[in-house]
Design an enzyme around this catalytic site. Structure first.
Site, short mmCIF file in Angstrom:
data_model
loop_
_atom_site.label_atom_id
_atom_site.label_comp_id
_atom_site.label_asym_id
_atom_site.label_seq_id
_atom_site.Cartn_x
_atom_site.Cartn_y
_atom_site.Cartn_z
N GLU A 33 -6.19 4.13 -6.18
CA GLU A 33 -7.64 4.14 -5.60
C GLU A 33 -8.08 5.69 -6.10
O GLU A 33 -7.43 6.65 -5.83
CB GLU A 33 -7.36 4.20 -4.27
N HIS A 61 -10.91 -3.11 2.73
CA HIS A 61 -10.79 -2.88 4.08
C HIS A 61 -11.82 -1.66 4.56
O HIS A 61 -11.89 -1.36 5.82
CB HIS A 61 -9.57 -2.57 4.58
N ASP A 62 -12.32 -0.89 3.66
CA ASP A 62 -13.16 0.19 3.62
C ASP A 62 -14.75 0.06 3.79
O ASP A 62 -15.55 0.76 3.95
CB ASP A 62 -12.85 1.50 2.96
N ASP A 108 0.99 -1.37 0.06
CA ASP A 108 0.00 -0.01 0.01
C ASP A 108 0.92 1.24 0.06
O ASP A 108 1.75 1.33 0.87
CB ASP A 108 -0.80 -0.12 1.04
#
Length: 541
Positions: free
Chosen positions: A240, A314-315, A97
């Protein structure tokens, strides 16, 4: 030109919640290493790991204080190097990330920057004077409140599009950019397979004009980043990009532009929001809208870009609870979601636990909530007079903690995640939904994912085939055709809790490729699809 990342499936790990090796209740790198054989069995080709860098953990690692050190809770740099090596032995690449829109306020750059206006690091961040004692403008933080925080020492505001502990970096500064590229090279030289780039569409912001996403210099920065770091390294790079359209996505991922491999777009994820206001205002998903959005992205990108395919991260809340049926049709709807997505063109991403059908985890009080975004929303709206019960229901539906409960490995204490007290509560259904049970059941969700991953490795139609939505079906029947050379596959999915009729196109039905049905498909001209039926069948003229 073909790339390795076009034929693999990527698995995302949220390291705090995947596997704890030392009993402190927090997942770690040694825990991930201990589960690599499981991931190899699943068949994944790359492992995207959410941030493992040194961090105060205000935002669970997305507030980085040192990009070139490992958070002590996760282990050491030696553990990280061992993970890269052990994954490589299993033909799994590690995707890190990359969080370079902002840092932690404890990063040495910001610690220096706030010392004085003439500090050499001052311009690594974005500062502005007050206007009549108020913030420079009305930019809002994505976590609530103003995006400007007043710094008493230097009497200026700094920008934070996320929490006030996450000051935004100033990408206009070439010295800042050079530091970032050196950091990227540090990790590339350790043998990683690529980067997932957190909110990368924000780095070109012009805050004085209240421009945050897709600023005019964004693509200049990305082209410079590509040239300076990974252009000849054959890495997977995925950005993203919450506000991307297909045309914007082409700017990021068109091969001739030399930017990124692909982006995450979120147009489909916003379909259950009311008028696109905020994620907290929900409405039932309209499958006909989902068909339109997916089809638009499948068709419009063509060979000018590349799709990423995902339901979870994860969100986001767990997809089987959000748009499937996590009760009566838990297994069947989870398989449908897998089949429908993985048979499209693009690189699929699986979020940890998705392959066994992990569900949302409900809470009854704000004291059970860990996520800063959910807590901020709760406190703000409580002051506005909304009842606690409604706010807790919103968190149970859309809160980020739903994705962050520990991985459910078996039916032992704490689901086999840790021998200690987990940092966040384990979902209460872990004795039923877990890896051990899934591996013992040949009809489990796991084996549907495993087969889909294997099909992508073996069948060029999934990687390179064209896409055609089948028109004229009932609204909740999602059906499309993939076509490659002389091969055609028909995908049919009843995305609902009720039966629907479906009429086959005028074609010959051949071999069933994959399905979630207990028996062979019905080959009559018009058939009755049971709730959550999904299958893929080869067709011919």
């Amino acid at each position: 030109m073909e790339h390795w990342w076009q034929k693999v499936v990527v698995y995302q790990i949220y390291p705090r919640s995947f596997q704890d090796s030392d009993g402190d209740g927090i997942g770690d790198l040694k825990g991930i290493i201990s589960r690599l054989d499981y991931l190899e069995k699943l068949g994944i080709g790359a492992l995207w790991i959410s941030p493992i860098y040194q961090s105060p953990n205000i935002d669970n690692g997305y507030d980085i204080s040192d990009y070139e050190s490992i958070l002590t809770e996760f282990g050491s740099m030696a553990d990280m190097e061992n993970l890269i090596d052990e994954a490589s032995k299993r033909s799994i690449r590690i995707i890190l990330d990359l969080v370079v829109n902002h840092t932690s306020d404890q990063h040495k750059w910001f610690v220096e920057a706030r010392k004085s206006k003439d500090n050499p690091y001052r311009d690594f961040y974005i500062w502005n004077d007050p206007i009549n004692g108020t913030p420079p403008n009305k930019l809002a933080s994505l976590f609530g409140g103003s995006a400007w925080k007043f710094d008493t020492k230097t009497q200026q505001y700094y920008l934070h599009l996320f929490s006030e502990n996450q000051p935004d970096l100033n990408w206009k500064n070439p010295k800042l950019r050079e530091h970032i590229y050196n950091m990227m090279d540090f990790w590339i030289n350790k043998g990683i397979g690529g980067f997932r780039m957190d909110v990368i569409d924000l780095i070109g912001k012009i805050p004085e004009n209240e421009i945050t996403a897709n600023g005019p210099k964004l693509h200049n920065y990305l082209q410079e980043m590509n040239y300076r770091t990974f252009r000849d390294k054959n890495l997977l790079t995925v950005g993203e990009t919450w506000g991307a359209t297909p045309e914007i996505a082409k700017l990021f991922s068109s091969p001739k532009r030399n930017e990124l491999s692909m982006v995450f777009q979120f147009e489909h994820i916003a379909l259950d929001e009311i008028n696109g206001k905020t994620k907290w205002e929900s409405r039932p998903l309209q499958v006909k809208e989902l068909k339109q959005v997916f089809s638009k992205w499948q068709i419009d990108l063509k060979d000018d870009g590349w799709n990423s395919l995902f339901w979870n991260n994860h969100d986001l809340p767990r997809i089987v609870s959000r748009w499937g049926n996590d009760n009566i049709y838990h297994t069947k709807s989870a398989k449908l979601l897998a089949i429908l997505l993985h048979c499209m063109k693009g690189t699929p991403y699986i979020y940890q636990g998705e392959e066994i059908g992990m569900t949302n985890h409900t809470v009854s009080d704000i004291s059970e909530v860990n996520d800063i975004e959910s807590i901020n929303m709760y406190n703000e709206r409580l002051l506005e007079g909304l009842p606690k019960e409604i706010l807790i229901d919103k968190i149970n539906t859309k809160g980020r903690d739903n994705a962050r409960t520990p991985m459910q490995w078996d039916n032992t204490l704490n689901s086999g995640f840790s021998t200690g007290d987990p940092w966040i509560a384990v979902n209460r259904n872990y004795k039923k939904i877990n890896v051990a049970n899934a591996l013992k059941d040949s009809e489990s969700i796991f084996y549907t994912y495993q087969k889909l991953i294997q099909l992508r490795k073996e069948q060029p139609i999934l990687t390179f085939g064209s896409y055609q939505l089948l028109d004229g079906t009932e609204d909740e029947v999602f059906s499309y055709i993939r076509h490659y050379n002389e091969i055609q596959w028909l995908v049919v999915a009843n995305f609902s809790n009720i039966p629907h009729s479906f009429t086959y196109p005028e074609v010959h039905l051949g071999e069933v490729i994959i399905s979630n049905l207990a028996t062979d498909i019905n080959r009559k001209n018009t058939i009755e699809l049971a709730p959550w039926d999904a299958f893929v069948v080869e067709i011919g003229g």
